[in-house]
Design an enzyme around this catalytic site. Structure first.
Site, PDB file in Angstrom:
ATOM      1  N   HIS A 129      43.175   7.074  -4.932  1.00 33.25           N
ATOM      2  CA  HIS A 129      42.253   8.149  -4.573  1.00 33.25           C
ATOM      3  C   HIS A 129      42.892   9.021  -3.504  1.00 33.25           C
ATOM      4  CE1 HIS A 129      41.153   6.414  -0.635  1.00 33.25           C
ATOM      5  NE2 HIS A 129      41.087   5.235  -1.237  1.00 33.25           N
ATOM      6  N   CYS A 142      44.109   0.280  -0.778  1.00 36.00           N
ATOM      7  CA  CYS A 142      44.161   1.326  -1.797  1.00 36.00           C
ATOM      8  C   CYS A 142      45.467   2.104  -1.704  1.00 36.00           C
ATOM      9  CB  CYS A 142      42.985   2.292  -1.623  1.00 36.00           C
ATOM     10  SG  CYS A 142      41.435   1.659  -2.274  1.00 36.00           S
TER      11      CYS A 142
END
Length: 326
Positions: A129, A142
């Site tokens: 992301h 992440c």
């Protein structure tokens, strides 16, 4: 499907993905540049989809380079800088697939933190992301990307797109099986395969509930078995027959027929950077006649075939994850 590892994915829970509201600071938007890959600065990326306009997309995250490489039909069309998990919250290596897409995702655990253009890799916290890129690993697991790059990446991924997270980058190679999957070549087989695959062409964004499910196969030398998953659930298993040598940590993405060699063309990637790149040879593995028929029934362009020497432990899966962790 997860293999046993020193990491406990059940204990990751939501700790892995948060980047906090501060993710909006810094070089978030990103800049498209024309540079050599090793010269890219934090927030910079290259994007050249015209190099290969069609075909299966796969993504390789190189942790030591802090780069994300995007391939279509084995041709690299984009590279971006990224920021992976910081010490103590390292991004796990292995083979993942995109499980969910959400253009305007927000964290349900950490103060509603925005995570734009989210491609989810596990249900307990790992995703690609947009986020802050300080130039070094800084997330809680992440893989953060420049905003503009994440927007473009979001447009070319689909549910089931393979994402290989490796300690170091591995350029895809091409591998062609002389017949169909795990089967000896026989006269007329190529034409029968073409007829079988034709109605299963992958749509631009293959949702979990669409008519043609996403198929993944995993061959484990430890278990001496091959399993087939449709979307996120195991649907079949059969015997693995191979030459007895380690299979190695490899993943193959089925592109479709190779007319010149009258076989199936695959994109081959080694997903553990600690293992030397091997000669990719799909003819090393096979199965019995009955299970070959099962494989043929479930096959489609874009499916992935993972090799591992680790045991398979369905009880270690978290929710609907598909993961082979190294």
């Amino acid at each position: 499907m997860a293999a046993k590892t020193r990491l406990s994915r059940r204990n990751f829970s939501a700790l892995l993905c948060v980047s906090g509201l501060s993710m909006l600071a810094g070089p978030l938007a990103g800049q498209h540049v024309y540079k050599e890959i090793n010269a890219l600065q934090p927030g910079e990326y290259t994007w050249h989809p015209e190099r290969q306009p069609e075909g299966s997309v796969s993504i390789v995250v190189s942790l030591d380079e802090q780069r994300v490489h995007v391939y279509r039909n084995g041709v690299r069309i984009a590279v971006s800088t990224c920021s992976s998990g910081k010490p103590g919250h390292e991004t796990p290596t292995g083979v993942f697939v995109v499980l969910q897409k959400d253009r305007n995702h927000r964290s349900s655990t950490y103060n509603n933190a925005p995570m734009p253009n989210m491609n989810r890799l596990t249900w307990d916290g790992i995703a690609l992301h947009a986020g802050n890129l300080p130039g070094y690993p800084a997330s809680h697991g992440c893989v953060r990307l420049p905003l503009k790059f994440s927007e473009r990446l979001f447009e070319v991924t689909h549910l089931g797109t393979p994402v290989i997270i490796a300690a170091s980058g591995s350029s895809p190679a091409s591998a062609v099986h002389p017949g169909f999957i795990l089967g000896d070549y026989s006269e007329g087989e190529f034409e029968r395969v073409l007829a079988t695959l034709e109605p299963r062409k992958r749509p631009s964004d293959w949702a979990l509930d669409d008519a043609y499910p996403i198929t993944s196969m995993i061959a484990s030398s430890h278990e001496e078995r091959i399993i087939i998953l449709e979307n996120d659930r195991q649907v079949a298993e059969g015997p693995l027959i191979w030459d007895g040598r380690p299979l190695g940590p490899h993943v193959y993405v089925l592109h479709g027929p190779d007319d010149g060699l009258r076989g199936m063309q695959w994109q081959a990637i080694t997903y553990d950077g600690t293992v030397a790149q091997a000669d990719h040879d799909l003819t090393r593995v096979g199965t019995d006649h009955a299970f070959r028929q099962v494989i043929a029934h479930h096959s489609h362009p874009g499916m992935i075939f993972v090799f591992t020497d680790l045991p398979l432990h369905p009880e270690n899966r978290s929710g609907r994850d598909f993961v082979i962790m190294s």
